[in-house]
Design a protein around this motif. Structure first.
Motif, PDB file in Angstrom:
ATOM      1  N   GLU A  77      22.730   0.111 -41.142  1.00 30.30           N
ATOM      2  CA  GLU A  77      21.990   1.401 -42.055  1.00 30.30           C
ATOM      3  C   GLU A  77      22.978   1.737 -42.859  1.00 30.30           C
ATOM      4  O   GLU A  77      24.149   1.851 -42.516  1.00 30.30           O
ATOM      5  CB  GLU A  77      21.627   2.151 -41.162  1.00 30.30           C
ATOM      6  N   VAL A  78      22.705   2.068 -44.333  1.00 33.82           N
ATOM      7  CA  VAL A  78      23.704   2.539 -45.237  1.00 33.82           C
ATOM      8  C   VAL A  78      23.048   3.630 -45.988  1.00 33.82           C
ATOM      9  O   VAL A  78      21.555   3.686 -46.117  1.00 33.82           O
ATOM     10  CB  VAL A  78      24.233   1.455 -46.011  1.00 33.82           C
ATOM     11  N   LEU A  79      23.834   4.404 -46.632  1.00 35.42           N
ATOM     12  CA  LEU A  79      23.117   5.371 -47.374  1.00 35.42           C
ATOM     13  C   LEU A  79      23.313   5.039 -48.835  1.00 35.42           C
ATOM     14  O   LEU A  79      22.971   6.195 -49.709  1.00 35.42           O
ATOM     15  CB  LEU A  79      23.729   6.855 -47.084  1.00 35.42           C
ATOM     16  N   SER A  80      24.034   4.087 -49.073  1.00 32.85           N
ATOM     17  CA  SER A  80      24.087   3.851 -50.651  1.00 32.85           C
ATOM     18  C   SER A  80      23.019   2.784 -51.171  1.00 32.85           C
ATOM     19  O   SER A  80      22.147   2.530 -50.316  1.00 32.85           O
ATOM     20  CB  SER A  80      25.474   2.936 -50.495  1.00 32.85           C
ATOM     21  N   GLU A  81      23.013   2.495 -52.258  1.00 31.82           N
ATOM     22  CA  GLU A  81      21.996   1.958 -53.094  1.00 31.82           C
ATOM     23  C   GLU A  81      22.027   0.532 -52.683  1.00 31.82           C
ATOM     24  O   GLU A  81      20.927  -0.473 -52.505  1.00 31.82           O
ATOM     25  CB  GLU A  81      22.274   1.889 -54.570  1.00 31.82           C
ATOM     26  N   GLY A  82      23.134  -0.125 -52.484  1.00 31.52           N
ATOM     27  CA  GLY A  82      23.325  -1.485 -51.946  1.00 31.52           C
ATOM     28  C   GLY A  82      23.680  -1.612 -50.590  1.00 31.52           C
ATOM     29  O   GLY A  82      23.893  -0.800 -49.929  1.00 31.52           O
ATOM     30  N   PRO A  83      24.039  -3.050 -50.177  1.00 31.29           N
ATOM     31  CA  PRO A  83      24.539  -3.269 -48.775  1.00 31.29           C
ATOM     32  C   PRO A  83      25.653  -2.734 -48.482  1.00 31.29           C
ATOM     33  O   PRO A  83      26.406  -2.336 -49.195  1.00 31.29           O
ATOM     34  CB  PRO A  83      24.159  -4.948 -48.918  1.00 31.29           C
ATOM     35  N   PRO A  84      26.213  -2.937 -47.222  1.00 30.14           N
ATOM     36  CA  PRO A  84      27.269  -2.490 -46.919  1.00 30.14           C
ATOM     37  C   PRO A  84      28.545  -3.409 -47.726  1.00 30.14           C
ATOM     38  O   PRO A  84      28.196  -4.498 -48.041  1.00 30.14           O
ATOM     39  CB  PRO A  84      27.683  -2.830 -45.360  1.00 30.14           C
ATOM     40  N   LEU A  85      29.641  -2.869 -48.081  1.00 27.59           N
ATOM     41  CA  LEU A  85      30.574  -3.095 -49.036  1.00 27.59           C
ATOM     42  C   LEU A  85      31.051  -4.606 -48.454  1.00 27.59           C
ATOM     43  O   LEU A  85      31.481  -5.565 -49.365  1.00 27.59           O
ATOM     44  CB  LEU A  85      31.756  -2.343 -49.088  1.00 27.59           C
ATOM     45  N   THR A  86      31.038  -4.972 -47.210  1.00 26.35           N
ATOM     46  CA  THR A  86      31.704  -6.151 -46.851  1.00 26.35           C
ATOM     47  C   THR A  86      30.570  -7.284 -46.749  1.00 26.35           C
ATOM     48  O   THR A  86      31.111  -8.420 -46.472  1.00 26.35           O
ATOM     49  CB  THR A  86      32.137  -6.090 -45.257  1.00 26.35           C
ATOM     50  N   TRP A  87      29.216  -7.059 -46.853  1.00 25.12           N
ATOM     51  CA  TRP A  87      28.091  -7.981 -47.058  1.00 25.12           C
ATOM     52  C   TRP A  87      28.074  -8.550 -48.255  1.00 25.12           C
ATOM     53  O   TRP A  87      28.445  -8.145 -49.317  1.00 25.12           O
ATOM     54  CB  TRP A  87      26.829  -7.233 -46.645  1.00 25.12           C
ATOM     55  N   THR A  88      27.570  -9.721 -48.594  1.00 27.44           N
ATOM     56  CA  THR A  88      27.139 -10.625 -49.677  1.00 27.44           C
ATOM     57  C   THR A  88      25.754 -10.816 -49.757  1.00 27.44           C
ATOM     58  O   THR A  88      25.069 -10.330 -48.791  1.00 27.44           O
ATOM     59  CB  THR A  88      27.907 -11.827 -49.615  1.00 27.44           C
ATOM     60  N   TYR A  89      25.133 -11.245 -50.941  1.00 25.79           N
ATOM     61  CA  TYR A  89      24.021 -11.537 -51.100  1.00 25.79           C
ATOM     62  C   TYR A  89      23.782 -12.886 -52.052  1.00 25.79           C
ATOM     63  O   TYR A  89      24.868 -12.920 -53.093  1.00 25.79           O
ATOM     64  CB  TYR A  89      23.102 -10.186 -51.594  1.00 25.79           C
ATOM     65  N   SER A  90      22.791 -13.460 -51.838  1.00 23.99           N
ATOM     66  CA  SER A  90      22.393 -14.449 -52.811  1.00 23.99           C
ATOM     67  C   SER A  90      20.790 -14.514 -53.220  1.00 23.99           C
ATOM     68  O   SER A  90      20.130 -13.886 -52.420  1.00 23.99           O
ATOM     69  CB  SER A  90      22.553 -15.771 -51.707  1.00 23.99           C
ATOM     70  N   VAL A  91      20.707 -14.976 -54.362  1.00 26.64           N
ATOM     71  CA  VAL A  91      19.247 -15.108 -54.751  1.00 26.64           C
ATOM     72  C   VAL A  91      18.851 -16.565 -54.670  1.00 26.64           C
ATOM     73  O   VAL A  91      19.347 -17.387 -55.386  1.00 26.64           O
ATOM     74  CB  VAL A  91      18.962 -14.451 -56.383  1.00 26.64           C
ATOM     75  N   GLU A  92      18.033 -16.689 -53.970  1.00 26.03           N
ATOM     76  CA  GLU A  92      17.490 -17.927 -53.700  1.00 26.03           C
ATOM     77  C   GLU A  92      15.860 -18.038 -53.935  1.00 26.03           C
ATOM     78  O   GLU A  92      15.209 -17.356 -53.135  1.00 26.03           O
ATOM     79  CB  GLU A  92      17.743 -18.239 -51.994  1.00 26.03           C
ATOM     80  N   ASP A  93      15.296 -19.036 -54.641  1.00 25.33           N
ATOM     81  CA  ASP A  93      13.961 -19.005 -55.149  1.00 25.33           C
ATOM     82  C   ASP A  93      13.479 -17.758 -55.512  1.00 25.33           C
ATOM     83  O   ASP A  93      12.328 -17.363 -54.993  1.00 25.33           O
ATOM     84  CB  ASP A  93      13.196 -19.569 -54.005  1.00 25.33           C
ATOM     85  N   GLY A  94      14.288 -16.842 -55.975  1.00 25.45           N
ATOM     86  CA  GLY A  94      13.848 -15.580 -56.552  1.00 25.45           C
ATOM     87  C   GLY A  94      13.887 -14.412 -55.621  1.00 25.45           C
ATOM     88  O   GLY A  94      13.357 -13.357 -56.024  1.00 25.45           O
TER      89      GLY A  94
END
Length: 72
Positions: free
Chosen positions: A29-46
């Protein structure tokens, strides 16, 4: 939008956002707009998929090679 003080623009307390790792199910759980700073994200099939720090570290080469998470 949330300010650095953890409050929304209207002055109310910001609501925490829940992020869940698409690989292992770890949540944060985070209070910011995005994920925790140590996390990554990927866009797969949109679809945006978030990955926790552990899964990101274990699969760094695959992520940098832009392989879909199904290949890891």
């Amino acid at each position: 939008m949330t300010s650095p003080s953890g409050r929304d623009e209207d002055g109310s307390a910001a609501k925490p956002r829940l992020f869940v790792c698409a690989r292992c199910g770890t949540s944060a759980e985070v209070l910011s707009e995005g994920p925790p700073l140590t996390w990554t994200y990927s866009v797969e099939d949109g679809t945006r998929r978030h990955f926790c720090e552990t899964c990101s570290r274990e699969n760094l080469r695959s992520i940098e090679g832009r392989l879909d998470s199904g290949w890891w």
